[in-house]
Structures are given as structure tokens and as C-alpha cells.
Write an enzyme that holds these catalytic residues in place. Structure first.
Site, PDB file in Angstrom:
ATOM      1  N   HIS A 312       0.845  -1.198   0.000  1.00 56.78           N
ATOM      2  CA  HIS A 312       0.000   0.000   0.000  1.00 56.78           C
ATOM      3  C   HIS A 312       0.882   1.250   0.000  1.00 56.78           C
ATOM      4  O   HIS A 312       1.079   1.894   1.030  1.00 56.78           O
ATOM      5  CB  HIS A 312      -0.947  -0.014   1.201  1.00 56.78           C
ATOM      6  N   HIS A 316       1.083   1.730  -5.791  1.00 59.02           N
ATOM      7  CA  HIS A 316      -0.248   1.108  -5.806  1.00 59.02           C
ATOM      8  C   HIS A 316      -1.314   2.156  -6.129  1.00 59.02           C
ATOM      9  O   HIS A 316      -2.251   1.883  -6.894  1.00 59.02           O
ATOM     10  CB  HIS A 316      -0.537   0.464  -4.445  1.00 59.02           C
ATOM     11  N   ASP A 353      -6.090   5.132  -0.694  1.00 59.52           N
ATOM     12  CA  ASP A 353      -5.283   4.482   0.355  1.00 59.52           C
ATOM     13  C   ASP A 353      -4.317   5.458   1.020  1.00 59.52           C
ATOM     14  O   ASP A 353      -3.253   5.049   1.514  1.00 59.52           O
ATOM     15  CB  ASP A 353      -4.490   3.304  -0.224  1.00 59.52           C
ATOM     16  N   ASP A 462      -9.101  -1.361  -7.733  1.00 60.36           N
ATOM     17  CA  ASP A 462      -8.315  -1.526  -6.513  1.00 60.36           C
ATOM     18  C   ASP A 462      -7.649  -2.900  -6.444  1.00 60.36           C
ATOM     19  O   ASP A 462      -6.537  -3.039  -5.914  1.00 60.36           O
ATOM     20  CB  ASP A 462      -9.219  -1.305  -5.294  1.00 60.36           C
TER      21      ASP A 462
END
EC number: 3.1.4.35
Length: 593
Positions: A312, A316, A353, A462
Site C-alpha cells: 500500500h 499502488h 489508500d 483496486d
């Protein structure tokens, strides 16, 4: 306290005076001369008389404080030996000394008390004259008090003084005990405070460790926002970000619009330029009057608020945003979506995120972290991502929506929150069931239908790594497992539950991916294919191939494990046979001997 009080206990001696038992009590602080004088007074002899004590079997007893105590049944006999003749000066000196010693705190420590005779009788004949009985009442005025009477009075006064002294000693002991209890209570209170302080220190140390881990895993930028510190505010750079504005080639622009784009070939500054290009290419900068400099500041601040986690991280973020961008072109979303919808989709993908700590919601809830407490265990990470996103946008230098009317901003905010919260995989089944119900009669003009479609789109982006080519997708699996293992190791050390798919001792790359692809990815993309048929060839086909590849890998792994078991079994069998042969050889040698 018992041992303390016993040190002041006097000694009692019983004397047989012509058949009359006289009890004499004296303190251990008396000396031999004082005790002898006391015995003389008790028997009615002059004080300067030298006496000796005899036991019942006529053995002499030493007159001193350590003399053995006796009882009424075994009294000592008093026998006068001689009378000392003292000069007046010596007698005065003794009297003066006795007067000074009476002023001591224990009041002439010599005499403790006398008891009245229990039985009356005559002295043995041939010994000292019996002491005359004193008349009742006080002496007449002018009459001189006899020495014996004076000695008796002195003894009584000494006894009273001793009792007062003992009373004072008891009060002193009580005060000492009270002070000791107060000290103990204070110590107990301090120990309790220490326990509270220790717990507070443990909490502070835990927060400091998490903060240090957060600082070490993120780039040094003044616009950091950490959920560990509520007082920290964003301070975005007011100057124009210095990353170079790359001129993208036509080949790069074309590749950027496809799901096969290789996200591993680009450095952070290049990824920032690609994101900036997407906003220009989709017409968002033009249609919403976004200041290009503000856009660059916002992108730079977003980049710096992604941590350097194994999975994360900012790459990403770019991967999800690029997949959303490619789906806009692949599915021709601009034909049925408004520009406001496209802006919400792209911005939510970039921010979905933000400030991810590298530990999922399950850990947050089980460990009762600050995020779980703040958001009441309801999607703590996703709520935090939203909060950080809008805290960045709250800064004028980073507000790319500054030229949008308040009603429009309210719509954008609500849309972004809805989409980011939808990325919580705990809600996957709920969202999929709702979307499948709407699929039967999907209506692009229905706001509820469109909201569900946007939620499905951001979910697809995602978790879309396996849609990409194998050489692009497979490194992401390693990154994800590394982050999973980091969490499971911490959960084990903290005594928290560990999910099997995160345990490094139980999971493999193949087992981790097969179930996820078969039961999550393929059903979701098959549902999207019903609305956008072009997705099947570009996105669904790679998923089928990826599933088959990991199943084959699992078969190979299982075969290798089975072979290893057989090898271990054969090795152990050979070892056992070798041991048996050795035992047989030893036994045969023993028989020969």
C-alpha cells in the site's frame, strides 16, 4: 511490638523473711548495690548492711540484675553479713548522687516496686531485729520522718515514675507505629501511582514506536499527516513542485490508456507526470478550471502522504488510478458518465489508500488502535483515507476544487467518500449483491444505479493486479505477501488472532491467489462484463489464465511436497536399518567374546 515491650519488663524476686514471703520487683537497669539496698529495705535492715541470698538448699545467689528469678514456692533467704560504717561525707555524697539519679527520665531506674507481705510472721531468732510497724496516718508536724519511711516513699515514687515512664514509652511506641503505618500507606499510594505511570509509559512507548516506524517508512516531507498526532497539520509547499514536467511520447500516451501498462518502469516523478497528464487528457483541468500549479502541488502532497509500505504505497495508488483511467477509455465511460462522475472516479482512485499504515482493518480492530477507536471499528482505514484526502484539499494551495461552486464540491465530497469506503473488502458481498440486483434493469439515469456502478468500478481497479500481464502482476503478489507476513508476525508477538492467509507458515503464493481469483475477481469482472462486453477479452481472459497458472503452480508444489515426504520416509527407513545392522554386529561380537 512484642519484643519491644518485653525489653521494659521488670524482674520479680521472692524473699523468705522469717516465714513471710516478700515480693521484690526491680528493673534490669539496677546495679548490684541498688538491688542489695532494695533487699535491705524489704527486710527492714539498714541500707548499708551487707547481705547474702540463699536458696532452699543453702546455695548462695549472686545479687545482680542477671540473678535467676524464683517463685513463691522457692523464695530466697536473706542473711545479713555485716553493716558498713560510712562517714557523713560519703553518705551525703551517696544521697546527692541518688537525688541526681532520681531526675533521670526513668526516675531512678533502680526501684520498680514492692508488694506488701502476703504472710506475716516473726524473723528467725538470733538474726536482725524486726522492723517496727509504722503508725497509721501522717507524721505530726515537726516530727522527723524515719529513714525507713523515707526509703519506702522513695520506692513508691520510683514505682510511680516507672509507671509514668512506661506510659510515655507506650505513647511513643504508638506514635512510632502510627508514623510507620503512614509511611507504609504512602508507599502503597506511590506504588499504585507507579503502576498507573508504568501503564501510561507503555502506551506512550507503543505510540512512539508506531510513530518512528511511520517516519522511517515515509519520505521526509513537511506536508505529512499522521493519524497518531491530532495536532499535526498539513503544511503543503507554497512553491511550485520541482519535479520535472515530462513530455510523454505518443507511445507512452497510448500505453497509458490500456490495462497492460507496465507500472514498474516508472519513477515517482514520472508517475506524477502521468497522473497530471490524465487530468488534462480527460478534460478535467479545463472543465473544472483547475489551476495547473495547484494540481501539481496537490499531486505532490498526495505522493508524500503515501507511506513506503511493501504494497500500500504510492505505486499502488498510481496503479489503481491508471486502471481507472484505462477503463474510462476501454468502456467509453464518458458517453454515459458526467464529467463530475469522471472527476470523482479519478480523484477517489488517487486518494483511496492515503496514509495506509500497512496493517489492515482486522488488525486495527483487534489491536484497538487509535483509528479503530476513532471510527468505532467501522472501516477505520477507509474512513482515515477520506479524512486525509480532504485535509489535504482543505489547504488553499492544494485545493484543486477551489473554482467549483459549493454545491458541486458537496457532490464531489459525498461521491469520493462513498467510493473510498466501498474499497473495504468487508463490504464486498454486500456491494456485489446490491449491484447484481440492479443489473437486471440497469438505468444510467438512475442515481442509485450509477452510484453502485461507480463503487464496482473502483473496487475492480483496486484489486486489478491480476488483470495485467503476468510479469507485471506477479511482483505485486510478493509485495502483498510481504505486507501480510509483516502484519501476522506483529499479531503473533502481540497475542492477536492471525488470519491463515497471512501466516507465513501456512500460505504460499499459489494458495493465496487461487481462492481470491476464483471467488472474488472472476465473479466481479463477469458481472461488469454484462454492462461492458469489451471487458471480457481485455480483463476477464487474463484472470482465467492467471487462475490456471496458479492452479498448475499449486499442483507442482503439492507434488514437490509429496516427493519430499517420500524422500524423508526413505531416508528415515535407511537410517533405521543402518542402526539395526550396527546393533546386530555389536551383538554378534558380544557372542563371540
Amino acid at each position: 511490638m512484642g519484643s519491644g515491650s518485653s525489653s521494659y519488663r521488670p524482674k520479680a524476686i521472692y524473699l523468705d523473711i522469717d516465714g513471710r514471703i516478700q515480693k521484690v520487683i526491680f528493673s534490669k537497669y539496677c546495679n548490684s548495690s541498688d538491688i542489695m539496698d532494695l533487699f535491705c529495705i524489704a527486710t527492714g535492715l539498714p541500707r548499708n548492711t551487707t547481705i547474702s541470698l540463699l536458696t532452699t538448699d543453702d546455695a548462695m545467689v549472686s545479687i545482680d540484675p542477671t540473678m535467676p528469678a524464683n517463685s513463691e514456692r522457692t523464695p530466697y533467704k536473706v542473711r545479713p553479713v555485716a553493716i558498713k560504717q560510712l562517714s557523713a561525707g560519703v553518705e551525703d555524697k551517696r544521697t546527692t548522687s541518688r537525688g541526681q539519679s532520681a531526675e533521670r527520665p526513668l526516675r531512678d531506674r533502680r526501684v520498680v516496686g514492692l508488694e506488701q507481705p502476703r504472710r506475716e510472721g516473726a524473723f528467725e531468732s538470733g538474726q536482725v531485729e524486726p522492723r517496727p510497724r509504722e503508725p497509721q496516718g501522717c507524721c505530726q508536724e515537726g516530727q522527723r520522718i524515719p529513714p525507713e519511711r523515707e526509703e519506702l516513699i522513695q520506692s513508691v515514687l520510683a514505682q510511680v515514675a516507672e509507671q509514668f515512664s512506661r506510659a510515655f514509652k507506650i505513647n511513643e511506641l504508638k506514635a512510632e507505629v502510627a508514623n510507620h503505618l503512614a509511611v507504609l500507606e504512602k508507599r502503597v499510594e506511590l506504588e499504585g501511582l507507579k503502576v498507573v505511570e508504568i501503564e501510561k509509559c507503555k502506551s506512550d512507548i507503543k505510540k512512539m514506536r508506531e510513530e518512528l516506524a511511520a517516519r522511517s517508512s515515509r519520505t521526509n516531507c513537511p506536508c505529512k499527516y499522521s493519524f497518531l498526532d491530532n495536532h499535526k497539520k498539513l503544511t503543503p509547499r507554497r512553491d511550485v513542485p520541482t519535479y520535472p514536467k515530462y513530455l510523454l511520447s505518443p507511445e507512452t500516451i497510448e500505453a497509458l490508456r490500456k490495462p497492460t501498462f507496465d507500472v514498474w518502469l516508472w519513477e515517482p516523478n514520472e508517475m506524477l507526470s502521468c497522473l497530471e497528464h490524465m487530468y488534462h487528457d480527460l478534460g478535467l483541468v479545463r472543465d473544472f478550471s483547475i489551476n495547473p500549479v495547484t494540481l501539481r502541488r496537490w499531486l505532490f502532497c498526495v505522493h508524500d502522504n503515501y507511506r513506503n509500505n511493501p504494497f500500500h504505497n504510492f505505486r499502488h495508488c498510481f496503479c489503481v488510478a491508471q486502471m481507472m483511467y484505462s477503463m474510462v477509455w476501454l468502456c467509453s465511460l464518458q458517453e454515459n458518465f458526467s464529467q463530475m462522475d469522471i472527476l470523482i472516479l479519478m480523484t477517489a482512485a488517487i486518494c483511496h489508500d492515503l496514509d495506509h499504515p500497512g496493517y489492515n482493518n482486522t488488525y486495527q480492530i483487534n489491536a484497538r488502535t487509535e483509528l479503530a477507536v476513532r471510527y468505532n471499528d467501522i472501516s477505520p482505514l477507509e474512513n482515515h483515507h477520506c479524512a486525509v484526502a480532504f485535509q489535504i484539499l482543505a489547504e488553499p494551495e492544494c485545493n484543486i476544487f477551489s473554482n467549483i461552486p459549493p454545491d458541486g464540491f458537496k457532490q464531489i465530497r459525498q461521491g469520493m467518500i462513498t467510493l473510498i469506503l466501498a474499497t473495504d473488502m468487508a463490504r464486498h458481498a454486500e456491494i456485489m449483491d446490491s449491484f447484481k440486483e440492479k443489473m437486471e434493469n440497469f438505468d444510467y439515469s438512475n442515481e442509485e444505479h450509477m452510484t453502485l456502478l461507480k463503487m464496482i468500478l473502483i473496487k475492480c481497479c483496486d484489486i486489478s493486479n491480476e488483470v495485467r500481464p503476468m510479469e507485471v502482476a506477479e511482483p505485486w503478489v510478493d509485495c502483498l505477501l510481504e505486507e501480510y507476513f509483516m502484519q501476522s508476525d506483529r499479531e503473533k508477538s502481540e497475542g492477536l488472532p492471525v488470519a491463515p492467509f497471512m501466516d507465513r507458515d501456512k500460505v504460499t503464493k499459489a494458495t493465496a491467489q487461487i481462492g481470491f481469483i476464483k471467488f472474488v475477481l472472476i465473479p466481479m469482472f463477469e458481472t461488469v462484463t454484462k454492462l461492458f462486453p469489451m471487458v471480457e477479452e481485455i480483463m476477464l481472459q487474463p484472470l482465467w489464465e492467471s487462475r490456471d497458472r496458479y492452479e498448475e503452480l499449486k499442483r507442482i508444489d503439492d507434488a514437490m511436497k509429496e516427493l519430499q515426504k517420500k524422500t524423508d520416509s526413505l531416508t528415515s527407513g535407511a537410517t533405521e536399518k543402518s542402526r539395526e545392522r550396527s546393533r546386530d554386529v555389536k551383538n554378534s561380537e558380544g557372542d563371540c567374546a
